[in-house]
Design a protein around this motif. Structure first.
Motif, PDB file in Angstrom:
ATOM      1  N   LEU A   1       1.479   6.423  -7.222  1.00 29.51           N
ATOM      2  CA  LEU A   1       0.396   7.095  -7.577  1.00 29.51           C
ATOM      3  C   LEU A   1       0.528   8.595  -8.099  1.00 29.51           C
ATOM      4  O   LEU A   1      -0.128   8.776  -9.491  1.00 29.51           O
TER       5      LEU A   1
ATOM      6  N   GLU B   1      -2.924  -2.339 -10.492  1.00 30.48           N
ATOM      7  CA  GLU B   1      -1.604  -1.643  -9.647  1.00 30.48           C
ATOM      8  C   GLU B   1      -0.577  -1.725 -10.450  1.00 30.48           C
ATOM      9  O   GLU B   1       0.514  -0.962 -10.427  1.00 30.48           O
TER      10      GLU B   1
ATOM     11  N   ASN C   1       0.772   4.056  -2.976  1.00 31.72           N
ATOM     12  CA  ASN C   1       0.590   5.418  -2.549  1.00 31.72           C
ATOM     13  C   ASN C   1       1.695   6.275  -3.166  1.00 31.72           C
ATOM     14  O   ASN C   1       1.414   7.495  -3.712  1.00 31.72           O
ATOM     15  N   LYS C   2       3.111   5.924  -2.935  1.00 31.22           N
ATOM     16  CA  LYS C   2       4.186   6.644  -3.478  1.00 31.22           C
ATOM     17  C   LYS C   2       4.088   6.689  -5.079  1.00 31.22           C
ATOM     18  O   LYS C   2       4.556   7.792  -5.424  1.00 31.22           O
TER      19      LYS C   2
ATOM     20  N   ILE D   1       0.939  -1.256   0.149  1.00 29.31           N
ATOM     21  CA  ILE D   1       0.050   0.006  -0.018  1.00 29.31           C
ATOM     22  C   ILE D   1       0.996   1.350  -0.029  1.00 29.31           C
ATOM     23  O   ILE D   1       0.524   2.212  -0.781  1.00 29.31           O
ATOM     24  N   ASP D   2       1.760   1.346   0.800  1.00 32.86           N
ATOM     25  CA  ASP D   2       2.892   2.357   0.946  1.00 32.86           C
ATOM     26  C   ASP D   2       3.580   2.661  -0.535  1.00 32.86           C
ATOM     27  O   ASP D   2       3.577   3.953  -0.940  1.00 32.86           O
TER      28      ASP D   2
END
Ligand code: GDP
Length: 336
Positions: free
Chosen positions: A58, A148, A55-56, A51-52
């Motif tokens: 995106l 993703e 997020n980075k 997830i980290d």
């Protein structure tokens, strides 16, 4: 050379999320491979890192055209993707990533690019990245892993993303929800002109190319193209307001591959100008949010031992006719 299906770093050389991210945004292929492996990981301890990383990445994603390519096994998808990938790199200098989605691997065994040592020329090209069939990670579903992966490839500077899917029906709807342009490959003269491709899939297509249009097959292919052209007139207008194009090609002879790319480029220019391109992407994001929320809620419920037990008990009672299905559902949901 970018295929490393079986690559597994030893724990010692495992990169941190920060290292993966930094390598990836510099276009480092190993970092990109590890990034995808991380989001496909089923280990719960990788969950937070995945997830980290997403997020980075995106803010660095989105700058690409995402192209879905489908068709029945044997139609020539891999051959076409290799020819198209090579053409794009040669004529535009853009970096091309190839991903495959195959949620129905039992049905299509052996037909998706990961199982074959194909696309050898393209995989040797340093501007190409090829990642075989995704597996479902802890974040839910094969489609999510592929989606993703698209973002990660974009953050790594790939401007064209080609996504191969087998035309057996299940995966197409999901792929259509993650690409900008959907291309259907078909064959002429295979008996039934629609050869098992469901009408729904044809309706999703932004372009239909009749492959293997060479030699003795050329005339039949041209005829088939005419038939498809009149068939698609009867379809409802597409959400992106694009009128689908039908043409012929020969992937093996690289014939009309330039035409396929120019159709995609026209599509990109016209939907960008009309604002449709970003509108459709925004809607797709909404679709994935809603779908994933449902998926994760379900996951959460069915990994709870107590709820699982209650669900089993109620199922038995319903089977025995001791309680009505509706009453049982209401009781179950009231316990969540
Ligand atoms: P996929 O299963 O859809 O990925 O199809 P492949 O790319 O593996 O191709 C299936 C077979 O068709 C292979 O033997 C290819 O060499 C052959 N093939 C692919 N494209 C063409 C084409 O344009 N013309 C001809 N004659 N054969 C082709």
């Amino acid at each position: 050379m970018s295929i490393n299906k079986n690559y597994k770093p030893s724990p010692k050389e495992q990169l941190s999320v920060e290292q993966i991210f930094s390598g990836l945004t510099k276009g480092n292929v190993r970092a990109l491979s590890e990034a995808i492996t991380l989001i496909e990981s089923k280990k719960s301890e990788d969950h937070a890192n995945a997830i980290d990383l997403i997020n980075k990445c995106l803010p660095h994603s989105g700058n690409s055209i995402r192209i879905g390519i489908t068709g029945v096994p044997g139609v020539g998808k891999s051959t076409f993707i290799e020819a198209l990938g090579e053409y794009i790199i040669q004529s535009t200098g853009k970096k091309v990533a190839v991903l495959a989605i195959d949620p129905s691997s039992k049905v299509s065994k052996g037909s998706i690019l990961g199982d074959k040592t194909r696309m050898q020329k393209l995989s040797a090209n340093e501007k190409a990245f090829i990642r075989p069939s995704a597996s479902a990670g802890s974040l839910g579903g094969v489609a999510n892993a592929t989606r993703e992966s698209i973002l990660l490839c974009e953050a790594a500077g790939y401007e064209v993303i080609l996504i191969e899917t087998v035309g057996v029906g299940q995966s197409e709807t999901e792929v259509a929800e993650m690409v900008d342009f959907f291309l259907l490959l078909m064959l002429a003269g295979a008996g039934d002109e629609l050869q098992g491709i469901k009408r729904g899939i044809m309706e999703m297509a932004d372009a239909i190319f009749i492959n293997k249009a060479e030699g003795d097959n050329l005339k039949n292919s041209e005829k088939a193209a005419i038939q498809y052209r009149s068939a698609i007139h009867l379809f409802p207008p597409k959400e992106n307001l694009w009128t689908p194009v039908v043409d012929i090609c020969s992937a093996i002879e690289s014939k009309n591959i330039d035409k396929a790319w120019s159709v995609i480029d026209d599509f990109y220019q016209s939907t960008n100008n009309s604002g449709m391109f970003s509108q459709v992407r925004a809607k797709q994001n909404e679709y994935w949010f809603v779908k994933n929320t449902e998926l994760l809620i379900q996951q959460k419920i069915f990994t709870n031992a107590e709820l699982l037990k209650l669900h089993e008990e109620l199922k038995q009672k319903v089977k025995l006719g001791e309680v009505s299905p509706l009453v049982a559902s209401v009781e179950f949901v009231s316990k969540i």
